[in-house]
Scaffold this active site. Structure first.
Site, PDB file in Angstrom:
ATOM      1  N   HIS A  64      74.104  56.283  88.901  1.00 53.39           N
ATOM      2  CA  HIS A  64      73.303  56.746  87.757  1.00 53.39           C
ATOM      3  C   HIS A  64      72.519  55.596  87.149  1.00 53.39           C
ATOM      4  CE1 HIS A  64      74.284  60.955  87.257  1.00 53.39           C
ATOM      5  NE2 HIS A  64      75.577  60.726  87.246  1.00 53.39           N
ATOM      6  N   GLN A 110      72.584  59.043  81.657  1.00 52.26           N
ATOM      7  CA  GLN A 110      72.658  60.508  81.551  1.00 52.26           C
ATOM      8  C   GLN A 110      72.376  60.990  80.124  1.00 52.26           C
ATOM      9  OE1 GLN A 110      76.665  60.459  83.761  1.00 52.26           O
ATOM     10  NE2 GLN A 110      75.838  62.444  84.304  1.00 52.26           N
ATOM     11  N   GLY A 139      83.743  60.820  83.720  1.00 55.48           N
ATOM     12  CA  GLY A 139      82.896  59.630  83.654  1.00 55.48           C
ATOM     13  C   GLY A 139      81.563  60.023  83.045  1.00 55.48           C
ATOM     14  N   HIS A 156      79.880  56.595  91.639  1.00 55.87           N
ATOM     15  CA  HIS A 156      79.019  57.698  91.196  1.00 55.87           C
ATOM     16  C   HIS A 156      78.272  57.288  89.924  1.00 55.87           C
ATOM     17  CE1 HIS A 156      78.142  62.066  90.339  1.00 55.87           C
ATOM     18  NE2 HIS A 156      78.018  61.544  89.144  1.00 55.87           N
ATOM     19  N   GLU A 157      78.999  56.612  88.999  1.00 62.25           N
ATOM     20  CA  GLU A 157      78.368  56.187  87.737  1.00 62.25           C
ATOM     21  C   GLU A 157      77.370  55.046  87.958  1.00 62.25           C
ATOM     22  OE1 GLU A 157      80.699  59.099  86.140  1.00 62.25           O
ATOM     23  OE2 GLU A 157      78.803  58.210  85.540  1.00 62.25           O
ATOM     24  N   CYS A 189      78.709  66.572  88.974  1.00 63.41           N
ATOM     25  CA  CYS A 189      77.957  65.701  88.065  1.00 63.41           C
ATOM     26  C   CYS A 189      77.586  66.471  86.806  1.00 63.41           C
ATOM     27  CB  CYS A 189      76.685  65.205  88.763  1.00 63.41           C
ATOM     28  SG  CYS A 189      75.714  64.091  87.749  1.00 63.41           S
ATOM     29  N   LEU A 190      77.785  65.851  85.658  1.00 62.79           N
ATOM     30  CA  LEU A 190      77.477  66.524  84.396  1.00 62.79           C
ATOM     31  C   LEU A 190      75.974  66.781  84.248  1.00 62.79           C
ATOM     32  CD1 LEU A 190      79.900  64.590  82.045  1.00 62.79           C
ATOM     33  CD2 LEU A 190      80.238  66.826  83.116  1.00 62.79           C
TER      34      LEU A 190
HETATM   35  O1  LIG Z   1      78.823  61.150  86.133  1.00 64.74           O
HETATM   36  C1  LIG Z   1      79.098  62.315  85.876  1.00 64.74           C
HETATM   37  O2  LIG Z   1      78.267  63.217  85.865  1.00 64.74           O
HETATM   38  C2  LIG Z   1      80.566  62.695  85.629  1.00 64.74           C
HETATM   39  C3  LIG Z   1      81.151  63.002  86.978  1.00 64.74           C
HETATM   40  C4  LIG Z   1      82.016  61.862  87.384  1.00 64.74           C
HETATM   41  C5  LIG Z   1      82.564  62.089  88.774  1.00 64.74           C
HETATM   42  C6  LIG Z   1      81.755  62.484  89.847  1.00 64.74           C
HETATM   43  C7  LIG Z   1      82.296  62.642  91.119  1.00 64.74           C
HETATM   44  C8  LIG Z   1      83.640  62.425  91.336  1.00 64.74           C
HETATM   45  C9  LIG Z   1      84.438  62.042  90.280  1.00 64.74           C
HETATM   46  C10 LIG Z   1      83.901  61.883  89.001  1.00 64.74           C
HETATM   47  C11 LIG Z   1      81.914  64.341  86.934  1.00 64.74           C
HETATM   48  O3  LIG Z   1      81.145  65.344  86.374  1.00 64.74           O
HETATM   49  S1  LIG Z   1      83.339  64.400  85.984  1.00 64.74           S
HETATM   50  C12 LIG Z   1      83.873  66.046  86.457  1.00 64.74           C
HETATM   51  C13 LIG Z   1      84.753  65.902  87.665  1.00 64.74           C
HETATM   52  C14 LIG Z   1      86.100  65.700  87.431  1.00 64.74           C
HETATM   53  C15 LIG Z   1      86.956  65.487  88.509  1.00 64.74           C
HETATM   54  C16 LIG Z   1      86.466  65.462  89.817  1.00 64.74           C
HETATM   55  C17 LIG Z   1      85.103  65.667  90.055  1.00 64.74           C
HETATM   56  C18 LIG Z   1      84.238  65.879  88.959  1.00 64.74           C
HETATM   57 ZN   LIG Z   2      76.992  62.197  87.525  1.00 65.98          ZN
END
Ligand SMILES: O=C(O)C[C@@H](Cc1ccccc1)[C@H](O)SCc1ccccc1
Ligand SMILES: [Zn+2]
Length: 171
Positions: free
Chosen positions: A136, A49, A44, A132-133, A90-91
């Site tokens: 943000h 971001q 996501g 989560h998004e 989180c990226l």
């Molecule tokens: O928004 C972001 O930074 C991307 C996030 C999205 C996410 C956060 C928490 C749980 C699920 C998705 C992640 O960096 S994407 C990397 C990732 C992939 C699978 C599970 C957890 C994190």
């Molecule tokens: Zn994030």
């Protein structure tokens, strides 16, 4: 590729504004965000971001990374009281992972990249990710839910990782 802001950059705290019209440049931003998300191995990415403070989220939970979803002006409504923990990352907070409790079934109302209405009930990872998004877009980062000590450790760890990445980029 678009540069991703890193915690604790204050620009990540900006409240995103609604999208009035899906213009050509927003379509370009959507394509750039999807490419940036894949490159960073995310599932996501919120426009906040990449320092674009509009209500736009891209996501792709597919195995083959070939099913990107776009949510414009999203509204998320929890459908269950009970919260479940999930190990989030989180990226914008590289290599920091910790448990966050969220409702794991929500309703998403949004527009897609063609301005068509989206109205879905989702659960599991999709529900976790969209919340989560959404955070943000409201200037909230998942480390905000953790203890002060963990927030300090996260800040120190991100600072170190960014220094290492900058060194790698120089070589
Ligand atoms: O928004 C972001 O930074 C991307 C996030 C999205 C996410 C956060 C928490 C749980 C699920 C998705 C992640 O960096 S994407 C990397 C990732 C992939 C699978 C599970 C957890 C994190
Ligand atoms: Zn994030």
């Amino acid at each position: 590729l678009l540069p991703i802001l890193n915690y604790p950059d204050p620009r990540l705290r900006t409240i995103a504004k609604p999208v009035k019209e899906v213009t050509a440049e927003i379509k370009t931003l959507i394509a750039d965000m999807i490419e940036t998300m894949y490159d960073a191995q995310g599932i996501g990415l919120a426009a906040s971001q990449v320092d674009q403070h509009i209500q736009l989220i891209v996501m792709d939970l597919s195995e083959d990374k070939n099913n990107p979803r776009v949510f414009i002006n999203p509204k998320v409504t929890p459908l269950v009281e009970e919260k479940q923990p999930y190990e989030e990352g989180c990226l914008s907070v590289p290599e920091v992972y910790d448990k966050v409790e969220r409702p794991n079934k929500v309703r998403i109302e949004a527009l897609d990249e063609n301005g068509e209405k989206i109205d879905e009930e989702v659960e599991g990872l999709l529900a976790v990710c969209i919340q989560h998004e959404m955070d943000h877009l409201n200037g909230v980062i998942f480390v905000d839910y953790l203890s002060r000590l963990k927030q300090t450790r996260a800040r120190d760890k991100v600072r170190k990782i960014i220094k290492i990445r900058e060194k790698q980029d120089e070589q």
